[in-house]
Each structure stands twice: as C-alpha cells, then as structure tokens.
Motif scaffolding. Sequence first.
Motif, PDB file in Angstrom:
ATOM      1  N   ALA A  35     -17.926   6.591  -0.537  1.00 35.94           N
ATOM      2  CA  ALA A  35     -18.685   7.577   0.225  1.00 35.94           C
ATOM      3  C   ALA A  35     -17.882   8.864   0.417  1.00 35.94           C
ATOM      4  O   ALA A  35     -18.413   9.972   0.260  1.00 35.94           O
ATOM      5  N   LEU A  36     -16.594   8.726   0.748  1.00 28.32           N
ATOM      6  CA  LEU A  36     -15.747   9.909   0.930  1.00 28.32           C
ATOM      7  C   LEU A  36     -15.571  10.671  -0.378  1.00 28.32           C
ATOM      8  O   LEU A  36     -15.618  11.903  -0.407  1.00 28.32           O
ATOM      9  N   ALA A  37     -15.376   9.924  -1.472  1.00 27.21           N
ATOM     10  CA  ALA A  37     -15.223  10.577  -2.773  1.00 27.21           C
ATOM     11  C   ALA A  37     -16.489  11.334  -3.143  1.00 27.21           C
ATOM     12  O   ALA A  37     -16.440  12.446  -3.688  1.00 27.21           O
ATOM     13  N   GLY A  38     -17.652  10.752  -2.852  1.00 28.13           N
ATOM     14  CA  GLY A  38     -18.909  11.421  -3.138  1.00 28.13           C
ATOM     15  C   GLY A  38     -19.094  12.688  -2.333  1.00 28.13           C
ATOM     16  O   GLY A  38     -19.525  13.721  -2.868  1.00 28.13           O
ATOM     17  N   ALA A  84       0.816  -1.222   0.000  1.00 30.27           N
ATOM     18  CA  ALA A  84       0.000   0.000   0.000  1.00 30.27           C
ATOM     19  C   ALA A  84       0.845   1.265   0.000  1.00 30.27           C
ATOM     20  O   ALA A  84       0.305   2.358  -0.138  1.00 30.27           O
ATOM     21  N   GLY A  85       2.162   1.143   0.132  1.00 29.90           N
ATOM     22  CA  GLY A  85       3.012   2.325   0.220  1.00 29.90           C
ATOM     23  C   GLY A  85       2.897   3.236  -0.990  1.00 29.90           C
ATOM     24  O   GLY A  85       2.845   4.460  -0.856  1.00 29.90           O
ATOM     25  N   LEU A  86       2.843   2.651  -2.196  1.00 27.74           N
ATOM     26  CA  LEU A  86       2.736   3.469  -3.397  1.00 27.74           C
ATOM     27  C   LEU A  86       1.423   4.245  -3.402  1.00 27.74           C
ATOM     28  O   LEU A  86       1.395   5.435  -3.744  1.00 27.74           O
ATOM     29  N   LEU A  87       0.337   3.601  -3.024  1.00 23.29           N
ATOM     30  CA  LEU A  87      -0.955   4.288  -2.973  1.00 23.29           C
ATOM     31  C   LEU A  87      -0.926   5.419  -1.956  1.00 23.29           C
ATOM     32  O   LEU A  87      -1.435   6.521  -2.214  1.00 23.29           O
ATOM     33  N   ILE A  88      -0.304   5.198  -0.810  1.00 20.96           N
ATOM     34  CA  ILE A  88      -0.241   6.242   0.223  1.00 20.96           C
ATOM     35  C   ILE A  88       0.558   7.437  -0.270  1.00 20.96           C
ATOM     36  O   ILE A  88       0.170   8.592  -0.064  1.00 20.96           O
ATOM     37  N   ARG A 142      -5.872  13.141  -2.729  1.00 20.13           N
ATOM     38  CA  ARG A 142      -7.108  12.351  -2.842  1.00 20.13           C
ATOM     39  C   ARG A 142      -7.253  11.456  -1.604  1.00 20.13           C
ATOM     40  O   ARG A 142      -7.017  10.259  -1.650  1.00 20.13           O
ATOM     41  N   LEU A 143      -7.678  12.042  -0.481  1.00 25.89           N
ATOM     42  CA  LEU A 143      -7.749  11.318   0.786  1.00 25.89           C
ATOM     43  C   LEU A 143      -8.792  10.206   0.785  1.00 25.89           C
ATOM     44  O   LEU A 143      -8.733   9.314   1.639  1.00 25.89           O
ATOM     45  N   ALA A 144      -9.737  10.256  -0.122  1.00 19.12           N
ATOM     46  CA  ALA A 144     -10.787   9.242  -0.144  1.00 19.12           C
ATOM     47  C   ALA A 144     -10.234   7.829  -0.300  1.00 19.12           C
ATOM     48  O   ALA A 144     -10.889   6.854   0.088  1.00 19.12           O
ATOM     49  N   TRP A 145      -9.021   7.695  -0.841  1.00 22.95           N
ATOM     50  CA  TRP A 145      -8.433   6.376  -1.068  1.00 22.95           C
ATOM     51  C   TRP A 145      -7.768   5.794   0.180  1.00 22.95           C
ATOM     52  O   TRP A 145      -7.316   4.634   0.155  1.00 22.95           O
ATOM     53  N   LEU A 146      -7.713   6.524   1.266  1.00 20.00           N
ATOM     54  CA  LEU A 146      -7.030   6.016   2.469  1.00 20.00           C
ATOM     55  C   LEU A 146      -7.618   4.701   2.996  1.00 20.00           C
ATOM     56  O   LEU A 146      -6.861   3.821   3.420  1.00 20.00           O
ATOM     57  N   PRO A 147      -8.947   4.517   3.038  1.00 15.99           N
ATOM     58  CA  PRO A 147      -9.457   3.220   3.511  1.00 15.99           C
ATOM     59  C   PRO A 147      -8.938   2.041   2.688  1.00 15.99           C
ATOM     60  O   PRO A 147      -8.662   0.968   3.236  1.00 15.99           O
ATOM     61  N   VAL A 148      -8.793   2.227   1.373  1.00 17.56           N
ATOM     62  CA  VAL A 148      -8.251   1.154   0.532  1.00 17.56           C
ATOM     63  C   VAL A 148      -6.795   0.888   0.897  1.00 17.56           C
ATOM     64  O   VAL A 148      -6.339  -0.259   0.879  1.00 17.56           O
ATOM     65  N   ALA A 149      -6.045   1.932   1.249  1.00 15.94           N
ATOM     66  CA  ALA A 149      -4.647   1.758   1.658  1.00 15.94           C
ATOM     67  C   ALA A 149      -4.526   1.011   2.980  1.00 15.94           C
ATOM     68  O   ALA A 149      -3.535   0.311   3.222  1.00 15.94           O
ATOM     69  N   LEU A 150      -5.516   1.131   3.843  1.00 17.13           N
ATOM     70  CA  LEU A 150      -5.504   0.427   5.129  1.00 17.13           C
ATOM     71  C   LEU A 150      -5.812  -1.056   4.960  1.00 17.13           C
ATOM     72  O   LEU A 150      -5.265  -1.899   5.693  1.00 17.13           O
ATOM     73  N   ALA A 151      -6.655  -1.410   4.016  1.00 14.04           N
ATOM     74  CA  ALA A 151      -7.200  -2.764   3.927  1.00 14.04           C
ATOM     75  C   ALA A 151      -6.152  -3.878   3.837  1.00 14.04           C
ATOM     76  O   ALA A 151      -6.259  -4.884   4.555  1.00 14.04           O
ATOM     77  N   PRO A 152      -5.106  -3.773   2.975  1.00 16.59           N
ATOM     78  CA  PRO A 152      -4.164  -4.908   2.874  1.00 16.59           C
ATOM     79  C   PRO A 152      -3.462  -5.234   4.182  1.00 16.59           C
ATOM     80  O   PRO A 152      -3.344  -6.413   4.545  1.00 16.59           O
ATOM     81  N   GLY A 153      -2.978  -4.221   4.890  1.00 14.34           N
ATOM     82  CA  GLY A 153      -2.282  -4.478   6.142  1.00 14.34           C
ATOM     83  C   GLY A 153      -3.197  -5.049   7.212  1.00 14.34           C
ATOM     84  O   GLY A 153      -2.803  -5.948   7.977  1.00 14.34           O
ATOM     85  N   ALA A 167     -14.431  -4.864   1.074  1.00 16.95           N
ATOM     86  CA  ALA A 167     -15.716  -4.287   0.693  1.00 16.95           C
ATOM     87  C   ALA A 167     -16.010  -3.035   1.500  1.00 16.95           C
ATOM     88  O   ALA A 167     -16.489  -2.024   0.959  1.00 16.95           O
ATOM     89  N   ALA A 168     -15.721  -3.078   2.802  1.00 14.69           N
ATOM     90  CA  ALA A 168     -15.931  -1.900   3.641  1.00 14.69           C
ATOM     91  C   ALA A 168     -15.014  -0.761   3.219  1.00 14.69           C
ATOM     92  O   ALA A 168     -15.422   0.412   3.192  1.00 14.69           O
ATOM     93  N   ALA A 169     -13.760  -1.094   2.885  1.00 18.51           N
ATOM     94  CA  ALA A 169     -12.814  -0.064   2.436  1.00 18.51           C
ATOM     95  C   ALA A 169     -13.307   0.594   1.156  1.00 18.51           C
ATOM     96  O   ALA A 169     -13.270   1.827   1.009  1.00 18.51           O
ATOM     97  N   LEU A 170     -13.786  -0.218   0.206  1.00 22.05           N
ATOM     98  CA  LEU A 170     -14.300   0.337  -1.048  1.00 22.05           C
ATOM     99  C   LEU A 170     -15.521   1.201  -0.808  1.00 22.05           C
ATOM    100  O   LEU A 170     -15.647   2.302  -1.374  1.00 22.05           O
TER     101      LEU A 170
END
Length: 466
Positions: free
Chosen positions: A421-424, A369-373, A381-392, A413-416
């Motif tokens: 929701a954050l992006a919206g 997830a380091g590249l995404l962070i 684009r902070l909305a992607w942070l939940p996706v960055a948390l999910a793998p770890g 699924a929760a991360a997505l």
Amino acid sequence: MTRRVLLAVLGGLVLAEAAAFAVLLPSHARHHNLRLEIIGWTLFALAIGVLAALGPTTRRAGALIIGVGIAFQIIAVLTPPTSSDDDFRYLWDAKVQLSGIDPYRYPPAAPELDHLRTHFFVYPPYSGCPWPEPQGCSPINRPTVRTIYPPVAEGAFTAIRLVSFGGHGNHLPLQLAAALGSIVVAWLLYRRRIEQDRPLWTVAVWAWCPVTVVEYGSNAHIDWLAVLLAVLALTARGAVAGGGLAGAAIATKLYPALILPSLLKRRPLVVLGSAVALVAISYVPHVLAVGAKVIGYLPGYLREEHYASGQRFLLLPIGRAATVIAVLALVGVAAWVVRRSDPDRPEDTAVVMVGAAMVVTTPSYGWYAGLLIALIALSGRLAWLPVALAPGLWYLLRGDVDAPIWVGRVVFAAALALTLALAGSVGRAGREGHRRGVRLAGRVGPGERDLVARVVPADGTRHGVG
C-alpha cells in the motif's frame, strides 16, 4: 504546522524514544521487551514522519541525526543483553580460538574443552536451566553443537576479546563494538546521501531505529558487522573492492549474499570472483584444521527453523513444495534485480532483493532486519519498513506470550500488505509530481528549467530547502 512547532514535536518524540529505551531496556517487568518493541517503533515511525516533513538538508542537521543515534547507543550499552543470549557464544568462541583450538572442532559441552571452563561459561545445575549440559548449566545456547558463525565473525569475536584484554567487561566490549559499528554505518549512510544529493533525513531510519539500538547496542548481535561490510560493498567505487567487501559480509553472516545481484552490473565476473575468493580465503585455515566440520550447526539450524520441511515459510503453502516455491521466487527477484540494477545506485534494487527475501523466508529474529533497514536508509524506500518490523515483532510475540503460528502469518501478511500500500501511494505521488514538474517546466524559460528539475525531480521525491 510551522517549522518551529515541528521541531518541538520532533524533540519531544526523540526524548520519548530515549526514555523508552532507558526505562524498558533494564526493566524486569513482564513482557518489557515486547512493550519496548511496540512503543519504540511507534515513536520511531512518528519521529521519522516529522523529520521527513522538516526535510533537513544541512550538514549540521546530518550531524544532529547521527548525534541522537549516538545517544541512543549509549543508553543501549548501559544494559546487558535482555532478549538474546548469543553473546555468550561469541565470548566462548573467542576464548576457544585464543587457546589455540579451532572454534569449529568441538561444541562447548565437549570434555576436550573442560580446561577452558570458568564460572562465567558454565553455571552449576539448577531447576529450570535453559541450556543443560553434562557439566552443569550453560548460558551458551545449544551447548552440545558446534558453532554456526562464519570465519569473519569468528575473527571479530577474537579481535574484540584481544582489545578487551582477555574478555574484561564480559558483555560490554561486544556491546561497545556493536554500538560503534552502528554509528559508523550511520556515518556511511550520511556520506552516501551527501554524495548523491539526496535527502539526509533517511539516515535516521538506521540511526534511530529500535532494531539498531536494541539488537546491536544492547544485544550485541554480530550482524552489525555484516551490515557495515554490506554497506561498504554497495558504496565501493571499484568492482574488486565491492566484491571483496560483499564476500567479507557473507563470511560474517551468510544472508548478505542477497546484495550480490545488485552489484553484477559493474563487472560481474570480477565482483563474483572477488566475493568467492574472500569467502574461500577466510575458510581455508579452518578447512585445513577440521575439514567438513566448518559447516558447524548450519544444517541443524535449518532443520530446527523448519526451512528444510517448508514449514518456516509462513506466507507460502505448507509442505515441502514451499521450499521449491521460495527458491523459484527468490531466483525470479534476483533476475529482475540483475536486469534493473543501476551500477551507480545498487542500493535501489538491493533493498527489493533483501525485502523480498524477508517476505518469502519470514525469519523470526529481529536482528536479521538490520540489513534491510540500512538499505531503506540508503535508498530512501520507506515502504519496506513494515517488513523490517515483522521479524522482531514475531520473535517477541512467540517468545514472550507464546503466540501460535497463525499470529506470525498475520504479522507478515499485514507487513506485506502495508508495504504494498505504501509503495503504491509513493508511486502515485511520484507520477503526480512528475506531471506537475512537466507542466511547470512548460511555463518557465529555458534558464529556469534546471531549478524546476531540482525542486520537482522526475521520481517525485522532494528535497527540503530549509
């Protein structure tokens, strides 16, 4: 809240996050890594929220953000890796190369390498040995298969061993290199935000993130170098430099290839040619030495992680059709990225490409997830942070509490859902900010409209004025 109160709250959160690293990283308590993941990310998210509310704009504030990141990295390197053993493979590959043997020729357990063994690389057999091999018990994971790491990563392992005078300090030189690399990435992010006159607080998304601290400063994953090279590629001014740096990132860990679609608006043939040339040049000496063995354990890894069977794609239908669906989905996103990318701000679409890839492929290793962070910090684009948390989180739930596969599906699924929701909400806020800016601009004189445009930009983002 007043600015003074916000500063006090921010200071408390930063100290609490530092304390969490200092106490839980060296802990031997049960599930301490999972506790650190949950506590660290909670404090980190709160700190980022307060920092965003403060909206720092001065260079001194940027230096303070990076300074806190340095403090976190110092805490991290004081503890040997606790949730990964990949560093043993790094040390071994470097030792093999410096002995004059190509790292792709033999697996660590090969009898041809017996003369290189020391107590640090092969322990006597014992009950419950995690990685048994004919000679005893190895701390190197998968000791019976050849290395999986591409040539630039292998070169980095060797360079670090040379700098540490033959591997003195065991894990520590790798940790120090990763910590230093992470700090350099933070500085590059800061410089980019200054150049583009964009908010500085997003630098903390990288510098203060538990992934950056735990997976790089402590666990020493070589992904820090891939991220560094990818950030350099995205911020390079020329097509040749951008493509070459992207190629170097790909030849460190393969997944930075995901940033290539965002670079193609510059000079596509030059970018692709430079990237391919760099990768080819890095592989040529090894191909000449060992031929097809340079592929290493990659095919086995893909089978082991169930990508070939399609079972790894947790958010897609189970079965081989999932692989086809995943490829088509990523090709579609890549086409969108190529069409929409801004050559002056490629990070704004690169974050979508990498985030979408993580949602589709659902990796179970936090350091991926380091590249995404870094891209979140670069683009804002902070909305992607939940996706960055999910793998770890899924990695530790699977390893620490043996969670069933459905838990991983729930995590991603929760991360997505949270990301969408954050992006919206950000999109709605941006449209409302644009409408307010238009209404306000209609009430002021022509000479004041530039000021309005700076305070309320068309994308709805707000720059701090403190």
